[in-house]
Write a protein that holds these residues in place. Structure first.
Motif, mmCIF file in Angstrom:
data_model
loop_
_atom_site.group_PDB
_atom_site.id
_atom_site.type_symbol
_atom_site.label_atom_id
_atom_site.label_comp_id
_atom_site.label_asym_id
_atom_site.label_seq_id
_atom_site.Cartn_x
_atom_site.Cartn_y
_atom_site.Cartn_z
ATOM 1 N N ASN A 64 37.621 30.866 38.749
ATOM 2 C CA ASN A 64 37.752 31.913 39.761
ATOM 3 C C ASN A 64 38.872 32.893 39.418
ATOM 4 O O ASN A 64 38.795 34.070 39.751
ATOM 5 C CB ASN A 64 38.011 31.286 41.130
ATOM 6 N N VAL A 79 37.538 35.606 37.444
ATOM 7 C CA VAL A 79 36.768 36.564 38.257
ATOM 8 C C VAL A 79 37.739 37.548 38.925
ATOM 9 O O VAL A 79 37.526 38.760 38.911
ATOM 10 C CB VAL A 79 35.898 35.847 39.314
ATOM 11 N N HIS A 80 38.811 37.010 39.483
ATOM 12 C CA HIS A 80 39.840 37.876 40.091
ATOM 13 C C HIS A 80 40.361 38.868 39.059
ATOM 14 O O HIS A 80 40.497 40.056 39.344
ATOM 15 C CB HIS A 80 41.009 37.036 40.605
ATOM 16 N N VAL A 109 37.859 41.665 38.112
ATOM 17 C CA VAL A 109 37.651 42.611 39.213
ATOM 18 C C VAL A 109 38.844 43.555 39.335
ATOM 19 O O VAL A 109 38.682 44.762 39.536
ATOM 20 C CB VAL A 109 37.397 41.852 40.545
ATOM 21 N N LYS A 110 40.039 43.008 39.191
ATOM 22 C CA LYS A 110 41.230 43.864 39.280
ATOM 23 C C LYS A 110 41.307 44.809 38.084
ATOM 24 O O LYS A 110 41.676 45.965 38.213
ATOM 25 C CB LYS A 110 42.489 43.002 39.355
ATOM 26 N N ILE A 162 34.101 50.495 44.460
ATOM 27 C CA ILE A 162 34.160 49.267 45.258
ATOM 28 C C ILE A 162 32.841 48.514 45.132
ATOM 29 O O ILE A 162 32.815 47.292 44.933
ATOM 30 C CB ILE A 162 34.438 49.595 46.746
ATOM 31 N N SER A 172 32.601 46.832 41.861
ATOM 32 C CA SER A 172 33.509 45.679 41.793
ATOM 33 C C SER A 172 32.923 44.479 42.535
ATOM 34 O O SER A 172 33.046 43.338 42.083
ATOM 35 C CB SER A 172 34.876 46.039 42.387
ATOM 36 N N ILE A 173 32.303 44.750 43.678
ATOM 37 C CA ILE A 173 31.680 43.655 44.433
ATOM 38 C C ILE A 173 30.543 43.046 43.607
ATOM 39 O O ILE A 173 30.408 41.823 43.506
ATOM 40 C CB ILE A 173 31.166 44.155 45.802
ATOM 41 N N SER A 202 31.958 40.985 40.850
ATOM 42 C CA SER A 202 32.484 39.732 41.378
ATOM 43 C C SER A 202 31.361 38.735 41.649
ATOM 44 O O SER A 202 31.453 37.559 41.289
ATOM 45 C CB SER A 202 33.264 40.021 42.668
ATOM 46 N N GLU A 203 30.307 39.211 42.273
ATOM 47 C CA GLU A 203 29.207 38.305 42.622
ATOM 48 C C GLU A 203 28.528 37.750 41.370
ATOM 49 O O GLU A 203 28.214 36.559 41.309
ATOM 50 C CB GLU A 203 28.167 39.035 43.486
ATOM 51 N N HIS A 223 42.394 42.277 46.788
ATOM 52 C CA HIS A 223 40.971 42.044 46.535
ATOM 53 C C HIS A 223 40.598 40.652 47.038
ATOM 54 O O HIS A 223 41.087 39.650 46.509
ATOM 55 C CB HIS A 223 40.681 42.119 45.037
ATOM 56 N N VAL A 241 38.074 38.259 46.739
ATOM 57 C CA VAL A 241 36.861 37.903 45.993
ATOM 58 C C VAL A 241 36.844 36.408 45.686
ATOM 59 O O VAL A 241 37.887 35.770 45.626
ATOM 60 C CB VAL A 241 36.722 38.702 44.664
ATOM 61 N N THR A 242 35.684 35.917 45.529
ATOM 62 C CA THR A 242 35.278 34.534 45.217
ATOM 63 C C THR A 242 35.271 33.643 46.468
ATOM 64 O O THR A 242 36.100 33.778 47.357
ATOM 65 C CB THR A 242 36.108 33.824 44.105
ATOM 66 N N MET A 294 39.015 45.401 48.794
ATOM 67 C CA MET A 294 37.590 45.087 48.802
ATOM 68 C C MET A 294 37.389 43.617 49.177
ATOM 69 O O MET A 294 38.287 42.792 48.996
ATOM 70 C CB MET A 294 36.950 45.338 47.429
#
Lengths: 313, 210
Positions: free
Chosen positions: A118, A121-122, A125-126, A148, A151-152, A155-156, B32, B34-35, B68
């Motif tokens: 994870n 993933v962070h 995205v950043k 945005i 980025s979503i 992330s997914e 952010h 996320v996850t 986000m």
């Protein structure tokens, strides 16, 4: 003794499929494998991380790290440096000597990023923030909010690796001018892993009915291996976003691929001698089996000349 | 990524029926979101604090500084906390999403709707709204309760009936539905909007009482 697998001059999703088809025979005898990429003159994000996935799979099958002959073409090898291919490749291939590390900004949307946790993933995205603004807004003409939304989506799709694959994965995105096919710029996002794949992941809950059925359940109907009805958002959200941007989505897993293909791409395929597919959604079966999941998203520049199909309105 | 606090403190029972106290738990989020695992960790932190409340509690999830939020995180933090609202009788938990922006709205909206939930929210400008799955009638009744802030049952019922253009029975049904869904607080003698419950000083925020 080693077996040589020649990489096609255009290292893209088709070259990936060709190499996947050769794997069973090539790895059967257990000899060392050499991926000969010396003739490569063009690479796509999907092709780049596809090569990593292939290398990892060869090691899984043979117990030996494969070798990789880098491209002779200076532009291509320079591009691979800028995309940070070699740091990732060092964990996958036996490489001839020390490869150069990139210096400065690659100009890429996302350089090759390994996804294991994870935290990765962070990080991705950043990291994508400023590059996404420059490319999505500046070059593709998307709205401010697109950064945005991208980025979503990122992330997914990367979370799927961590949540479902149980394996190492990679993400990579780049824009290029798709002159021959479309006559304008596209952004291509590729994310892949060599984990358990959709069939096994969904099989944890449902009776397994093959990789095509599993892909259809997850991608088209939003089913998840978890009973929790809050699960299964991610791929649905990605599909919606890709549709909104008139893009195409392909997800390959096991021996199948599900595609949600934009009108413009179906028309181009028909123009190139193929048959026009009236439906956005396509399911291909009978592909040479490959572990994990391989995702490719193509997002075209927002130009008026793209005529959206009725379903994209 | 999160700052938790019980900034509004505990309130006396006066004006809130039998609930011995109302605890307002503030959770401010940053950056952010996320996850799923991040969302799960943040939710568990908030739930642990809410579990300590002896009476009703309001969870104020402040998203003002969130860049986000992805769908997985919206499901874990927002939808799962909201799912527990309306449960637990006098120990019920209510939720208020504060600072919902254009960027955070859609993932939250979808996460709630996917579970058939709705939640009270405030936009970045402070405007109240309901997000998630909500019927028009419930939405209008909720707007009326929000306008009143806090009022007796009879007065609220009358106002809602007028707003809906229906009789008292349908207005009561709408109010009971909103209460059961955790979108307003009702204790038999009063109805109170979640926004009023979440404010530190209820005496200046509420409408005239009966």
């Amino acid at each position: 003794m080693s077996r040589v697998l020649s990489v096609s001059p255009e290292l893209d999703h088709q070259a990936f499929e060709a190499l996947v088809a050769e794997l069973p025979d090539a790895t059967r005898s257990g000899v060392s494998i050499l991926f000969d990429a010396s003739a490569v003159t063009w690479v796509s994000p999907y092709g780049l991380i596809g090569l990593l996935a292939l290398g990892r799979e060869v090691e899984q099958r043979t117990g030996k790290r494969p070798m990789l002959e880098p491209p002779r073409n200076r532009e291509v090898s320079g591009y691979m440096e800028r995309m940070e291919f070699w740091p990732a490749a060092q964990n996958v291939f036996q490489l001839p000597g020390k490869q150069a590390r990139r210096h400065g900004d690659s100009g890429a949307l996302i350089e090759i990023t390994s996804i294991r946790s994870n935290e990765d993933v962070h990080a991705v995205v950043k990291k994508v923030g400023e590059g996404a603004r420059r490319i999505l807004q500046g070059r593709l003409g998307y709205s401010k909010a697109s950064v945005i939304h991208f980025s979503i989506m990122l992330s997914e799709v990367c979370q799927n690796i961590v949540e479902h694959a149980g394996s190492l994965g990679w993400a990579c995105a780049q824009t290029y001018r798709w002159q021959r096919r479309l006559g304008r710029e596209v952004a291509v996002l590729a994310v892949m892993d060599v984990g358990i794949g959709f069939e096994q992941s969904l099989g944890a809950r449902n009776a397994s009915t093959g990789s095509a059925a599993a892909l259809e359940a997850a991608v088209l109907r939003g089913e998840s291996r978890f009973k929790d009805r809050g699960r299964g958002h991610g791929l649905q959200a990605i599909r919606r976003q890709v549709l909104e941007w008139h893009g195409s989505l392909r997800i390959r897993s096991g021996a199948a691929m599900v595609g949600d293909i934009a009108e413009w791409e179906r028309r181009l395929a028909a123009g190139a001698g193929g048959e026009y597919a009236p439906d956005r959604v396509s399911v291909k079966t009978g592909l040479p089996p490959f572990p994990g999941a391989q995702v490719m998203i193509v997002l075209p520049a927002a130009e008026e000349s793209i005529t959206p199909g009725p379903e994209a309105a | 990524m999160t700052r938790l606090g019980r900034s509004a403190g505990r309130r006396p029972s006066s004006g809130f029926g039998d609930a011995p106290e109302v605890v307002v738990e503030h959770a401010g989020f940053f950056s952010h979101l996320v996850t799923r695992s991040t969302g799960r960790a943040l939710r568990m932190e908030i739930e642990a604090r809410l579990a300590r409340a002896r009476g009703a509690a309001v969870a104020v999830l402040d998203l003002t500084h969130v860049v986000m939020i992805d769908y997985a995180c919206a499901d874990e933090i927002v939808a799962k906390i909201v799912e527990r609202t309306g449960q637990g009788g006098a120990r019920r938990v209510l939720a208020l999403l504060r600072g919902v922006s254009e960027h955070t709205r859609e993932p939250i909206q979808r996460a709630l709707a996917r579970r058939g939930l709705a939640a009270c929210a405030e936009g970045t400008g402070g405007r109240g709204m309901l997000l998630g799955e909500i019927r028009d009638r419930e939405n209008r009744a909720w707007e009326e309760v929000t306008r009143l802030g806090r009022a007796g049952t009879a007065r609220t019922t009358e106002a809602v009936a007028r707003r809906l253009g229906t009789g008292d029975r349908q207005a009561t049904e709408a109010l009971e539905t909103l209460t059961a869904r955790g979108l307003i607080f009702g204790d038999g003698s009063h109805y109170v909007s979640v926004a009023v419950m979440a404010r530190a000083d209820t005496s200046t925020a509420s409408a005239d009482d009966e």
